[in-house]
Design a protein around this motif. Structure first.
Motif, PDB file in Angstrom:
ATOM      1  N   PHE A 169    -100.528 -10.343 -27.223  1.00 36.60           N
ATOM      2  CA  PHE A 169    -100.592  -8.973 -26.709  1.00 36.60           C
ATOM      3  C   PHE A 169     -99.186  -8.421 -26.489  1.00 36.60           C
ATOM      4  O   PHE A 169     -98.296  -9.126 -26.035  1.00 36.60           O
ATOM      5  CB  PHE A 169    -101.371  -8.932 -25.391  1.00 36.60           C
ATOM      6  CG  PHE A 169    -102.775  -9.447 -25.511  1.00 36.60           C
ATOM      7  CD1 PHE A 169    -103.726  -8.751 -26.239  1.00 36.60           C
ATOM      8  CD2 PHE A 169    -103.148 -10.641 -24.904  1.00 36.60           C
ATOM      9  CE1 PHE A 169    -105.018  -9.232 -26.360  1.00 36.60           C
ATOM     10  CE2 PHE A 169    -104.435 -11.127 -25.016  1.00 36.60           C
ATOM     11  CZ  PHE A 169    -105.377 -10.422 -25.757  1.00 36.60           C
ATOM     12  N   ARG A 170     -99.029  -7.136 -26.810  1.00 31.80           N
ATOM     13  CA  ARG A 170     -97.753  -6.464 -26.602  1.00 31.80           C
ATOM     14  C   ARG A 170     -97.837  -5.420 -25.492  1.00 31.80           C
ATOM     15  O   ARG A 170     -96.833  -5.092 -24.879  1.00 31.80           O
ATOM     16  CB  ARG A 170     -97.308  -5.770 -27.900  1.00 31.80           C
ATOM     17  CG  ARG A 170     -96.947  -6.726 -29.024  1.00 31.80           C
ATOM     18  CD  ARG A 170     -96.559  -5.953 -30.265  1.00 31.80           C
ATOM     19  NE  ARG A 170     -96.295  -6.836 -31.393  1.00 31.80           N
ATOM     20  CZ  ARG A 170     -96.140  -6.408 -32.637  1.00 31.80           C
ATOM     21  NH1 ARG A 170     -96.217  -5.113 -32.900  1.00 31.80           N
ATOM     22  NH2 ARG A 170     -95.911  -7.268 -33.617  1.00 31.80           N
ATOM     23  N   SER A 171     -99.010  -4.880 -25.274  1.00 31.24           N
ATOM     24  CA  SER A 171     -99.151  -3.826 -24.270  1.00 31.24           C
ATOM     25  C   SER A 171     -98.968  -4.406 -22.864  1.00 31.24           C
ATOM     26  O   SER A 171     -99.306  -5.560 -22.601  1.00 31.24           O
ATOM     27  CB  SER A 171    -100.526  -3.161 -24.374  1.00 31.24           C
ATOM     28  OG  SER A 171    -101.559  -4.108 -24.166  1.00 31.24           O
ATOM     29  N   ASP A 172     -98.432  -3.602 -21.976  1.00 34.36           N
ATOM     30  CA  ASP A 172     -98.226  -4.016 -20.594  1.00 34.36           C
ATOM     31  C   ASP A 172     -99.519  -3.858 -19.796  1.00 34.36           C
ATOM     32  O   ASP A 172    -100.416  -3.103 -20.174  1.00 34.36           O
ATOM     33  CB  ASP A 172     -97.123  -3.174 -19.948  1.00 34.36           C
ATOM     34  CG  ASP A 172     -95.766  -3.407 -20.583  1.00 34.36           C
ATOM     35  OD1 ASP A 172     -95.521  -4.536 -21.045  1.00 34.36           O
ATOM     36  OD2 ASP A 172     -94.973  -2.445 -20.630  1.00 34.36           O
ATOM     37  N   ARG A 223    -109.078  -8.833 -34.089  1.00 36.29           N
ATOM     38  CA  ARG A 223    -108.213  -7.688 -33.847  1.00 36.29           C
ATOM     39  C   ARG A 223    -107.845  -7.619 -32.366  1.00 36.29           C
ATOM     40  O   ARG A 223    -108.629  -7.981 -31.497  1.00 36.29           O
ATOM     41  CB  ARG A 223    -108.916  -6.379 -34.250  1.00 36.29           C
ATOM     42  CG  ARG A 223    -109.194  -6.262 -35.750  1.00 36.29           C
ATOM     43  CD  ARG A 223    -107.910  -6.027 -36.518  1.00 36.29           C
ATOM     44  NE  ARG A 223    -108.087  -6.104 -37.956  1.00 36.29           N
ATOM     45  CZ  ARG A 223    -108.273  -5.061 -38.762  1.00 36.29           C
ATOM     46  NH1 ARG A 223    -108.308  -3.826 -38.250  1.00 36.29           N
ATOM     47  NH2 ARG A 223    -108.393  -5.228 -40.051  1.00 36.29           N
ATOM     48  N   ARG A 224    -106.644  -7.131 -32.108  1.00 38.05           N
ATOM     49  CA  ARG A 224    -106.201  -6.897 -30.741  1.00 38.05           C
ATOM     50  C   ARG A 224    -106.713  -5.541 -30.273  1.00 38.05           C
ATOM     51  O   ARG A 224    -106.618  -4.554 -31.005  1.00 38.05           O
ATOM     52  CB  ARG A 224    -104.678  -6.921 -30.675  1.00 38.05           C
ATOM     53  CG  ARG A 224    -104.020  -8.234 -31.123  1.00 38.05           C
ATOM     54  CD  ARG A 224    -102.558  -7.982 -31.388  1.00 38.05           C
ATOM     55  NE  ARG A 224    -101.768  -9.198 -31.536  1.00 38.05           N
ATOM     56  CZ  ARG A 224    -101.323  -9.652 -32.712  1.00 38.05           C
ATOM     57  NH1 ARG A 224    -101.636  -9.022 -33.844  1.00 38.05           N
ATOM     58  NH2 ARG A 224    -100.574 -10.737 -32.762  1.00 38.05           N
ATOM     59  N   PHE A 225    -107.197  -5.471 -29.056  1.00 32.79           N
ATOM     60  CA  PHE A 225    -107.649  -4.198 -28.499  1.00 32.79           C
ATOM     61  C   PHE A 225    -106.448  -3.501 -27.874  1.00 32.79           C
ATOM     62  O   PHE A 225    -106.285  -3.431 -26.663  1.00 32.79           O
ATOM     63  CB  PHE A 225    -108.758  -4.428 -27.468  1.00 32.79           C
ATOM     64  CG  PHE A 225    -109.406  -3.151 -26.996  1.00 32.79           C
ATOM     65  CD1 PHE A 225    -110.155  -2.372 -27.850  1.00 32.79           C
ATOM     66  CD2 PHE A 225    -109.261  -2.730 -25.680  1.00 32.79           C
ATOM     67  CE1 PHE A 225    -110.757  -1.198 -27.422  1.00 32.79           C
ATOM     68  CE2 PHE A 225    -109.851  -1.560 -25.233  1.00 32.79           C
ATOM     69  CZ  PHE A 225    -110.599  -0.788 -26.109  1.00 32.79           C
ATOM     70  N   GLU A 226    -105.597  -3.000 -28.748  1.00 25.89           N
ATOM     71  CA  GLU A 226    -104.398  -2.269 -28.350  1.00 25.89           C
ATOM     72  C   GLU A 226    -104.264  -1.080 -29.284  1.00 25.89           C
ATOM     73  O   GLU A 226    -104.146  -1.246 -30.506  1.00 25.89           O
ATOM     74  CB  GLU A 226    -103.152  -3.160 -28.443  1.00 25.89           C
ATOM     75  CG  GLU A 226    -103.174  -4.331 -27.467  1.00 25.89           C
ATOM     76  CD  GLU A 226    -101.938  -5.207 -27.570  1.00 25.89           C
ATOM     77  OE1 GLU A 226    -101.484  -5.707 -26.522  1.00 25.89           O
ATOM     78  OE2 GLU A 226    -101.427  -5.393 -28.687  1.00 25.89           O
ATOM     79  N   ARG A 227    -104.312   0.107 -28.712  1.00 23.15           N
ATOM     80  CA  ARG A 227    -104.358   1.330 -29.511  1.00 23.15           C
ATOM     81  C   ARG A 227    -103.228   1.404 -30.525  1.00 23.15           C
ATOM     82  O   ARG A 227    -103.437   1.813 -31.679  1.00 23.15           O
ATOM     83  CB  ARG A 227    -104.295   2.543 -28.577  1.00 23.15           C
ATOM     84  CG  ARG A 227    -104.345   3.880 -29.270  1.00 23.15           C
ATOM     85  CD  ARG A 227    -105.709   4.214 -29.801  1.00 23.15           C
ATOM     86  NE  ARG A 227    -106.693   4.330 -28.731  1.00 23.15           N
ATOM     87  CZ  ARG A 227    -107.973   4.641 -28.947  1.00 23.15           C
ATOM     88  NH1 ARG A 227    -108.415   4.865 -30.176  1.00 23.15           N
ATOM     89  NH2 ARG A 227    -108.816   4.715 -27.929  1.00 23.15           N
ATOM     90  N   GLU A 228    -102.011   1.006 -30.126  1.00 18.35           N
ATOM     91  CA  GLU A 228    -100.872   1.132 -31.026  1.00 18.35           C
ATOM     92  C   GLU A 228    -100.958   0.212 -32.237  1.00 18.35           C
ATOM     93  O   GLU A 228    -100.239   0.395 -33.221  1.00 18.35           O
ATOM     94  CB  GLU A 228     -99.560   0.875 -30.270  1.00 18.35           C
ATOM     95  CG  GLU A 228     -99.422  -0.518 -29.674  1.00 18.35           C
ATOM     96  CD  GLU A 228    -100.013  -0.655 -28.281  1.00 18.35           C
ATOM     97  OE1 GLU A 228     -99.645  -1.612 -27.582  1.00 18.35           O
ATOM     98  OE2 GLU A 228    -100.850   0.188 -27.897  1.00 18.35           O
ATOM     99  N   LEU A 256    -110.029  -8.587 -29.033  1.00 20.92           N
ATOM    100  CA  LEU A 256    -109.550  -9.283 -27.843  1.00 20.92           C
ATOM    101  C   LEU A 256    -108.680  -8.344 -27.012  1.00 20.92           C
ATOM    102  O   LEU A 256    -107.849  -7.619 -27.553  1.00 20.92           O
ATOM    103  CB  LEU A 256    -108.737 -10.519 -28.232  1.00 20.92           C
ATOM    104  CG  LEU A 256    -109.456 -11.558 -29.102  1.00 20.92           C
ATOM    105  CD1 LEU A 256    -108.498 -12.689 -29.461  1.00 20.92           C
ATOM    106  CD2 LEU A 256    -110.692 -12.098 -28.404  1.00 20.92           C
ATOM    107  N   ARG A 257    -108.863  -8.406 -25.701  1.00 24.04           N
ATOM    108  CA  ARG A 257    -108.131  -7.556 -24.769  1.00 24.04           C
ATOM    109  C   ARG A 257    -107.374  -8.424 -23.774  1.00 24.04           C
ATOM    110  O   ARG A 257    -107.831  -9.531 -23.440  1.00 24.04           O
ATOM    111  CB  ARG A 257    -109.132  -6.658 -24.025  1.00 24.04           C
ATOM    112  CG  ARG A 257    -108.532  -5.693 -23.025  1.00 24.04           C
ATOM    113  CD  ARG A 257    -109.626  -4.806 -22.459  1.00 24.04           C
ATOM    114  NE  ARG A 257    -109.123  -3.873 -21.454  1.00 24.04           N
ATOM    115  CZ  ARG A 257    -109.875  -2.956 -20.843  1.00 24.04           C
ATOM    116  NH1 ARG A 257    -111.153  -2.852 -21.154  1.00 24.04           N
ATOM    117  NH2 ARG A 257    -109.335  -2.158 -19.944  1.00 24.04           N
TER     118      ARG A 257
END
Length: 375
Positions: free
Chosen positions: A308-311, A191-196, A136-137
């Motif tokens: 989500f955590r990414s901006d 899964r979250r689509f966030e690299r970190e 998910l993004r």
């Protein structure tokens, strides 16, 4: 179980789109030996790279014959297609001797209940365990990236018009995941689509972990995903060419590609990437806040409710979707457009350049108030 053979486990990667799916599919396709050593098969019957034919096979006929992949895939009779797919799919699995198959089609993410039911019947025939994997993004980043993709596939409307759709079936992630729960998978990995947040900071390593594939990434042949985001100017040029092809060549919007043009544009500086005004995207994200919270809590066990955590991506962006007609000659030459098409394309470019492409904060509020009222 098919023909008395041992059960075959299924790992089904359903996307979502624009979350590195092409990278995952390339890795799976390029490493058959490593997968074979793990007892797995990434079959060719459903598709050389993406398993497009799988997504078509499980769709009911009335949806199948209207689907873009069917219309552009050169298919004819649904009955013959299904019969041929089933025969070749079963034979490929039998010949491989694999104890499990990995399937991947991002088009399945937004599938309806009937399609999910048909997928359930297919996995039941194989008789083994079923593992669902989905990424998910952030919805606002996904929306912008998705617009780039649809323009590359023949979309003719500007972003501010295109985005005024009912996106519930795509971006209500809780609704989507709840629908896929009807498949009753043995494991449902979100899964979250966030690299970190990816295992080892790598999409490939993270997918191997999510899919429970016992292969070391270091043993795989693959390339890093390419950033194919084009600048706003290039996207507008492609859209103008799409309009030309629809008006003068009889193409159907959204049902043709422009890969050869994208290849030329990819290596050229085409300026900042197109986006939408911040207040509009804020409201867009707010409309999914409750669904995102429930996904985080119920599917990821994250009691904070923060999916989500990414901006949001803001660097190097613009809200202006316009191609200065004075720049047209540059692109006509770069893309090697035949001279006999120049006059008609120029008329389109000048007309489109005269249109206002911005959305005010007040208009954004009206737009999403209407959308939310329909939910």
């Amino acid at each position: 179980m098919i023909g008395g053979r041992p059960p075959v486990d299924v790992t089904l990667h359903i996307g979502s789109g624009k979350t590195g799916t092409s990278t995952i599919q390339r890795v799976l396709r390029r490493n058959p030996e490593a997968l074979r050593a793990a007892g797995l098969l990434y079959p060719r019957t459903p598709g050389k790279l993406r398993h497009t034919a799988l997504g078509l096979f499980v769709r009911p006929d009335d949806e199948l014959v209207r689907h873009g992949d069917w219309l552009t895939g050169g298919y004819d009779d649904p009955v013959a297609f299904r019969r041929d797919f089933r025969r070749r799919f079963d034979r490929e699995i039998a010949r491989s001797g694999a104890s499990g198959v990995v399937l991947s089609d991002e088009g399945l993410f937004s599938a309806g209940d009937r399609t999910i039911g048909r997928m359930g019947r297919l996995t039941s025939r194989l008789g083994g365990r079923v593992r669902l994997v989905v990424y998910l993004r952030r919805q606002d980043d996904h929306l912008i990236s998705r617009y780039q993709q649809v323009v590359k596939m023949g979309e003719i409307t500007p972003l501010t018009t295109w985005m005024q759709q009912d996106w519930v079936g795509t971006y209500d992630y809780y609704l989507r995941l709840s629908s896929w729960q009807a498949l009753e998978p043995d494991a449902f990995v979100v899964r979250r689509f966030e690299r970190e947040r990816m295992v080892g900071g790598s999409l490939v390593t993270d997918f191997l972990d999510a899919a429970d594939i016992s292969v070391d990434e270091a043993d795989l042949t693959h390339t890093e995903p390419r950033n194919e985001s084009l600048g706003a100017e290039a996207i507008e040029m492609l859209r103008i060419l799409n309009i030309y092809r629809v008006k003068h060549e009889g193409e159907r919007p959204g049902l043709f590609g422009s890969h050869h043009h994208v290849v030329h544009l990819r290596g050229t500086d085409t300026g900042p990437v197109l986006t939408l005004p911040g207040p509009l995207l804020d409201r867009f994200m707010a409309s999914w806040a409750d669904a995102n919270r429930r996904v985080a809590q119920e599917f990821l066990g994250d009691e904070s409710g923060d999916l989500f955590r990414s901006d949001r991506k803001t660097a190097g962006t613009t809200t202006e979707q316009r191609l200065d007609p004075a720049r047209l000659d540059h692109y006509l030459e770069l893309l090697e457009i035949p001279e006999e098409q120049h006059a008609a394309i120029r008329r389109i470019a000048e007309k489109e350049a005269g249109r206002r492409r911005t959305v005010s904060t007040r208009a954004a509020r009206r737009l999403f108030s209407r959308r939310l009222a329909k939910r």
